[in-house]
Design an enzyme around this catalytic site. Structure first.
Site, PDB file in Angstrom:
ATOM      1  N   LYS A  71       0.857  -1.190   0.000  1.00  0.00           N
ATOM      2  CA  LYS A  71       0.000   0.000   0.000  1.00  0.00           C
ATOM      3  C   LYS A  71       0.888   1.232   0.000  1.00  0.00           C
ATOM      4  CE  LYS A  71      -3.526   2.413   2.641  1.00  0.00           C
ATOM      5  NZ  LYS A  71      -4.531   2.304   3.708  1.00  0.00           N
TER       6      LYS A  71
ATOM      7  N   LYS B 207      -2.354  -1.493  -3.771  1.00  0.00           N
ATOM      8  CA  LYS B 207      -3.168  -0.279  -3.698  1.00  0.00           C
ATOM      9  C   LYS B 207      -2.292   0.955  -3.783  1.00  0.00           C
ATOM     10  CE  LYS B 207      -6.060   2.001  -0.364  1.00  0.00           C
ATOM     11  NZ  LYS B 207      -6.333   2.077   1.020  1.00  0.00           N
TER      12      LYS B 207
HETATM   13  C1  PBG Z   1      -7.457   3.530   5.632  1.00  0.00           C
HETATM   14  C2  PBG Z   1      -7.750   3.327   4.202  1.00  0.00           C
HETATM   15  C3  PBG Z   1      -7.555   4.254   3.161  1.00  0.00           C
HETATM   16  C4  PBG Z   1      -8.113   3.673   2.035  1.00  0.00           C
HETATM   17  C5  PBG Z   1      -8.590   2.419   2.384  1.00  0.00           C
HETATM   18  N1  PBG Z   1      -8.326   2.223   3.721  1.00  0.00           N
HETATM   19  C6  PBG Z   1      -6.995   5.633   3.165  1.00  0.00           C
HETATM   20  C7  PBG Z   1      -5.649   5.890   3.678  1.00  0.00           C
HETATM   21  O1  PBG Z   1      -4.833   4.987   3.861  1.00  0.00           O
HETATM   22  O2  PBG Z   1      -5.391   7.069   3.944  1.00  0.00           O
HETATM   23  C8  PBG Z   1      -8.193   4.334   0.682  1.00  0.00           C
HETATM   24  C9  PBG Z   1      -9.281   3.862  -0.215  1.00  0.00           C
HETATM   25  C10 PBG Z   1      -9.633   4.794  -1.305  1.00  0.00           C
HETATM   26  O3  PBG Z   1      -8.985   5.845  -1.532  1.00  0.00           O
HETATM   27  O4  PBG Z   1     -10.599   4.487  -2.017  1.00  0.00           O
HETATM   28  N2  PBG Z   1      -6.310   2.996   6.139  1.00  0.00           N
END
Ligand code: PBG
Length: 355
Positions: free
Chosen positions: A224, A278
């Site tokens: 991520k 992601k």
């Molecule tokens: C939280 C999380 C995030 C997303 C999914 N879980 C945001 C982040 O890490 O700040 C992003 C999903 C999206 O942008 O659609 N940990």
């Protein structure tokens, strides 16, 4: 250029116009292979298509909020709304009818319930847990995935515990394991740690097993990245304004590839059943490399900013939104993903059903 399968091009008989009985045609190229033959008609294109998207490839993220019979649009995500629990049940029913196998739940936690340590995450009666129970009761056949991370619950908007400007790793993992148990008790099928702390997958697996949740799966947000494309999501869960600083001390640097493989390897070792990359489209190279290297059930998250970009351009009439949606989703399959978390899930499922 040599071709991979079949006879080499050189071995093929070269027919002259006289031998074929065709009139001499100075313009015609002598091509043993014409790639366009397979593209000439819809039936041929369907016949040779290598990758297809089906509703089985979809995970639909939903945002839940307090209230009853209520829906709230999210300005930066046109077409996406926060839903009260009863409305989330309605959408889950629709998802099941559309044969979408799984939904993902994200809470918009009331600001009054957010604190330094994200303690509402451990409340067995919090919004997410209430939504899980309500959906499981009405739509038992659909899979439910829940994030494990503290950002929807903390006053500072970070995924972990913050002390003197630092996100604490091991202390955060201890809280996340408890959050995972609370969600498993409510009936969550897939625990999805999205926090990027070290060692959290192993700790959560151990805690789940110790609590007799051996059948609850883990989908690790394994690679991520610290991404600008999460902006609209933070609007949706209400952490955009409160977030202090950025998440670069725990989410990955966009310049890195090998590090993603190490992250994924660790999560597999620690017991992840499925892994996720992601964001999605800007990181398709990572999806492909991860799938090649590990052969694991691999998912990509087409995140909020990717959704917003396509919707914004479509609303301006700058591109055909339907086609851009479909094309963006087939790209994930081509890269090797087994499925995609996407806000387009219901729309593309409707489209696939019509065919
Ligand atoms: C939280 C999380 C995030 C997303 C999914 N879980 C945001 C982040 O890490 O700040 C992003 C999903 C999206 O942008 O659609 N940990």
């Amino acid at each position: 250029m040599a071709i991979k399968f079949g006879r080499p091009i050189e071995a093929r008989a070269r027919l002259t116009p006289v031998e074929t009985g065709l009139p001499a045609d100075a313009d015609r190229l002598d091509l043993p292979t014409r790639m366009r033959r397979n593209r000439r008609s819809e039936w041929a294109r369907r016949l040779v298509r290598e990758n297809v998207l089906t509703t089985d490839d979809l995970i639909w993220p939903l945002f839940v909020m307090d209230g009853e019979n209520a829906r709230q649009p999210i300005a930066s995500m046109p077409g996406v709304e926060r839903l009260s629990v009863d409305q989330a049940v309605r959408e889950a029913t629709r998802a099941a009818q559309l044969t979408i196998p799984c939904i993902a739940l994200f809470p918009y936690t009331d600001p009054s319930l957010r604190d330094e340590t994200g303690s509402e995450a451990l409340n067995p009666d919090n919004l997410v847990c209430r939504a899980i129970r309500a959906i499981k009761k009405e739509v038992p056949e659909i899979g439910i995935l829940c994030d494990v991370a503290l950002d929807p619950f903390t006053s500072h908007g970070h995924d972990g515990l913050l002390r003197d400007g630092e996100i604490l790793n091991d202390e955060t993992v201890a809280v996340l394991t408890r959050q995972a148990i609370v969600q498993a008790q409510a009936g969550c099928d897939i625990i999805a740690p999205s926090d990027m702390m070290d060692g959290r997958v192993g700790a959560i697996r151990k805690a789940l097993d110790a609590a007799n949740f051996t059948d609850v799966s883990i989908m690790a947000y394994a690679a991520k990245y610290a991404s600008a494309f999460y902006g609209p999501f933070r609007d949706a869960v209400g952490s955009a304004k409160t977030l202090t600083g950025d998440k670069r001390s725990y989410q990955m640097d966009p310049g890195n590839t090998d590090e993603a493989l190490r992250e994924v390897a660790l999560d597999i070792e620690e017991g992840a059943d499925m892994i996720m990359v992601k964001p999605g489209l800007p990181y398709l190279d990572i999806v492909a490399r991860v799938k090649d290297a590990f052969g694991m059930p691999t998912f990509a998250y087409q995140v909020s900013g990717e959704y917003a970009m396509i919707m914004a351009a479509a609303q301006n009439g700058w591109l055909d939104g339907e086609r851009a949606m479909t094309e963006s989703l087939i790209a994930f399959k081509r890269a090797g993903a087994d499925g995609v978390l996407t806000y387009f899930a219901p729309r593309v499922a409707e489209k696939l059903k019509q065919r």
